[in-house]
Design a protein around this motif. Sequence first.
Motif, PDB file in Angstrom:
ATOM      1  N   UNK A  11     -22.357   9.710  13.655  1.00 53.47           N
ATOM      2  CA  UNK A  11     -21.036   9.496  13.059  1.00 53.47           C
ATOM      3  C   UNK A  11     -20.064  10.494  13.694  1.00 53.47           C
ATOM      4  N   UNK A  12     -18.774  10.190  13.610  1.00 53.48           N
ATOM      5  CA  UNK A  12     -17.790  11.100  14.193  1.00 53.48           C
ATOM      6  C   UNK A  12     -17.753  12.442  13.470  1.00 53.48           C
ATOM      7  N   UNK A  43     -17.124  11.430  18.706  1.00 49.79           N
ATOM      8  CA  UNK A  43     -18.452  10.849  18.544  1.00 49.79           C
ATOM      9  C   UNK A  43     -19.285  11.175  19.765  1.00 49.79           C
ATOM     10  N   UNK A  97     -14.827   5.927  16.215  1.00 43.72           N
ATOM     11  CA  UNK A  97     -13.817   6.886  16.674  1.00 43.72           C
ATOM     12  C   UNK A  97     -13.977   7.112  18.172  1.00 43.72           C
ATOM     13  N   UNK A 117      -5.234   1.764  11.480  1.00 41.41           N
ATOM     14  CA  UNK A 117      -5.687   3.093  11.124  1.00 41.41           C
ATOM     15  C   UNK A 117      -6.357   3.037   9.758  1.00 41.41           C
ATOM     16  N   UNK A 118      -7.182   4.038   9.458  1.00 42.33           N
ATOM     17  CA  UNK A 118      -7.902   4.011   8.190  1.00 42.33           C
ATOM     18  C   UNK A 118      -6.982   4.385   7.029  1.00 42.33           C
ATOM     19  N   UNK A 119      -7.173   3.716   5.922  1.00 44.17           N
ATOM     20  CA  UNK A 119      -6.364   3.943   4.730  1.00 44.17           C
ATOM     21  C   UNK A 119      -7.253   4.436   3.598  1.00 44.17           C
ATOM     22  N   UNK A 120      -6.752   5.374   2.845  1.00 46.16           N
ATOM     23  CA  UNK A 120      -7.485   5.878   1.684  1.00 46.16           C
ATOM     24  C   UNK A 120      -6.695   5.544   0.435  1.00 46.16           C
ATOM     25  N   UNK A 121      -7.423   5.141  -0.577  1.00 41.25           N
ATOM     26  CA  UNK A 121      -6.792   4.785  -1.848  1.00 41.25           C
ATOM     27  C   UNK A 121      -6.398   6.056  -2.595  1.00 41.25           C
ATOM     28  N   UNK A 131     -21.064   5.047   9.441  1.00 42.96           N
ATOM     29  CA  UNK A 131     -20.204   5.622  10.471  1.00 42.96           C
ATOM     30  C   UNK A 131     -19.039   4.708  10.798  1.00 42.96           C
ATOM     31  N   UNK A 132     -18.038   5.293  11.423  1.00 41.01           N
ATOM     32  CA  UNK A 132     -16.890   4.494  11.839  1.00 41.01           C
ATOM     33  C   UNK A 132     -16.686   4.668  13.334  1.00 41.01           C
ATOM     34  N   UNK A 189     -13.596   6.631   0.150  1.00 38.36           N
ATOM     35  CA  UNK A 189     -13.595   6.891   1.592  1.00 38.36           C
ATOM     36  C   UNK A 189     -12.564   5.975   2.239  1.00 38.36           C
ATOM     37  N   UNK A 190     -12.123   6.331   3.440  1.00 44.21           N
ATOM     38  CA  UNK A 190     -11.126   5.497   4.115  1.00 44.21           C
ATOM     39  C   UNK A 190     -11.688   4.126   4.485  1.00 44.21           C
ATOM     40  N   UNK A 191     -10.794   3.176   4.621  1.00 45.21           N
ATOM     41  CA  UNK A 191     -11.170   1.824   5.039  1.00 45.21           C
ATOM     42  C   UNK A 191     -10.150   1.308   6.050  1.00 45.21           C
ATOM     43  N   UNK A 192     -10.639   0.483   6.962  1.00 37.49           N
ATOM     44  CA  UNK A 192      -9.766  -0.249   7.872  1.00 37.49           C
ATOM     45  C   UNK A 192      -9.547  -1.646   7.272  1.00 37.49           C
ATOM     46  N   UNK A 193      -8.538  -2.341   7.750  1.00 34.93           N
ATOM     47  CA  UNK A 193      -8.356  -3.719   7.260  1.00 34.93           C
ATOM     48  C   UNK A 193      -8.653  -4.745   8.346  1.00 34.93           C
ATOM     49  N   UNK A 218      -5.111  12.602  -3.827  1.00 35.43           N
ATOM     50  CA  UNK A 218      -6.390  12.347  -3.179  1.00 35.43           C
ATOM     51  C   UNK A 218      -7.335  13.499  -3.486  1.00 35.43           C
ATOM     52  N   UNK A 231       0.848  -1.194   0.000  1.00 31.70           N
ATOM     53  CA  UNK A 231       0.000   0.000   0.000  1.00 31.70           C
ATOM     54  C   UNK A 231       0.880   1.239   0.000  1.00 31.70           C
TER      55      UNK A 231
END
Lengths: 314, 314
Positions: A169-170, A127, B116, B124-128, B113-114, B169-173, A45, A39
């Motif tokens: 949501x946050x 949140x 937080x 941590x969240x990752x964005x492509x 929502x995520x 949008x960001x994603x966690x793994x 972005x 990654x």
Amino acid sequence: MPITLAGFGSYHAGGRRLTVTGAPVEPIRFTADTPPFPFDPNGEYRVEQAYGQWFEPVPRRPGAPPVVLLHGGGMTGAMWETTPDGRPGWLWQLLAAGFPVHVIDQVERGRAGFNATPEPWPGRPLTRTAQEAWSLFRIGPPAGYATRTPYPGSRFPVAGFDRLVAQFVPRWTATADAQAGALVAVLAEVDRRHGPAVLVCHSQGGAAAFRVLAARPDLLAGIVALEPSGFPDPPGLGTAAMDVPIAFVMGDFLDTDPLWSGLSRRVDEAVRRLAMRGLPAIRIDLPDLGYPGTTHMMMMEIGTDFLYEIRPFS
Amino acid sequence: MPITLAGFGSYHAGGRRLTVTGAPVEPIRFTADTPPFPFDPNGEYRVEQAYGQWFEPVPRRPGAPPVVLLHGGGMTGAMWETTPDGRPGWLWQLLAAGFPVHVIDQVERGRAGFNATPEPWPGRPLTRTAQEAWSLFRIGPPAGYATRTPYPGSRFPVAGFDRLVAQFVPRWTATADAQAGALVAVLAEVDRRHGPAVLVCHSQGGAAAFRVLAARPDLLAGIVALEPSGFPDPPGLGTAAMDVPIAFVMGDFLDTDPLWSGLSRRVDEAVRRLAMRGLPAIRIDLPDLGYPGTTHMMMMEIGTDFLYEIRPFS
């Protein structure tokens, strides 16, 4: 009653390009079934855009402006869809009445996405707890939370309170400029499709709404500010803003909380200062209009058809 | 062509209650116009729910199952609404064809929502990045990114590529278990409203989809897996899963990327192993079906009406 749509869709508006360089590459796995993937966070972005979902009903009510529904802090556009007790929300009601509607997810919330790049926003996302919402939204006294006992006469559908909490949501507290900028871009998109909008904003959504009033009043046919926590700056408003009617809408139980009694005084002051400059602003107290028991979440409550007593919805 | 809806709304499904104690209170300002507020993060939260937005068209096509549209990693339900070049997406097309549709935002994404809270998810969240999407989605070769030059014959609407990037949008793994659990809850909600669903899942969405196939096949009328990056585990499937037809749908240009050539082999293996146990699984290569030039984002592309050649959409 069924509704018919001539069109439906969504867009992202506003925001900026962000380029990241010099960040380390790290191996991740997208799923348990995929091999490690390098990654690389370096690259381009898009951040700080807002999301708009639009619905165009047929027939459109003659002369009906588009309505933009803008949530408050820690919420998304989902708040206008279905009430916590499962009834159709304001989105459906406005479409049934023939208004084109754009439902917004502001910068950082919902489908707008948030900035989690290697150059993220300052601060961290917060949140709201269920307890804070219970008291800050004036559903009931803090001591009533455990037993879900609201203020006497509350119109909030208390049995659905946990479904409201699931919507939270946050939120960041340092994104006000980005939100105001994205809202201008949203309203330009609304204008392009359906004309100048009546902006229905709730709570923290008012902060961005009144900045648009200063920056681009030509994009607005009116503002309905539901218990806003942001206010206009009359000296910063040009003459074009004088054509934008503004209604401040306040619920019941304002004296139960120092934050709300303070904001209530701010609303009075805003109406006075706007009127001095010739701007058409009014304050509507829902109890006076025949809707006692309304809380901060007035758009989700039982028997609160007050929107249809306010121009242009009446 | 207009569409008529008998109903529309949304829900949050699944997730769990999270209680935080012992975290410090800190002063925040909700907006520039509000006084400092003591933000207390201690209390109850709801986390790990998914969001579903449902649409019920009239007339409903006789016998039509509901369709659940499940995005892939780093995306939200917005991906099914409007294509990057502004055409109506699969959501609209399915409604026009008379299928009830539920569009999902999975745990952590969009209106779901995520987490937080002071007890957040690990990692941590990752964005492509735009560059990663360009090559990983097989829009074009990495060297073609700067000039937006796609693979020859690509059906992707390249002029709208930046609008696709705005959707990320960001994603966690580390949220796979939560996503699988929430998807079961979503499908139970779909079943309650409209019956067992045909689950159309894309990319990383396949991981949760195939876990539902093992856990609750009774909630499924079929799976259409668009280039999934998760696969079924045939020994883990009960006899009820044998009634669930599965179509794996693969686009073009699979040999241009080692990740995709590897996943392509995994699809072959999955189909073979499912068939050995008597499960009705097929692989559809879109170039063979008359749709060369399809990429990983096949649902957004030009002239890709292939869905209507697959049961139950045909």
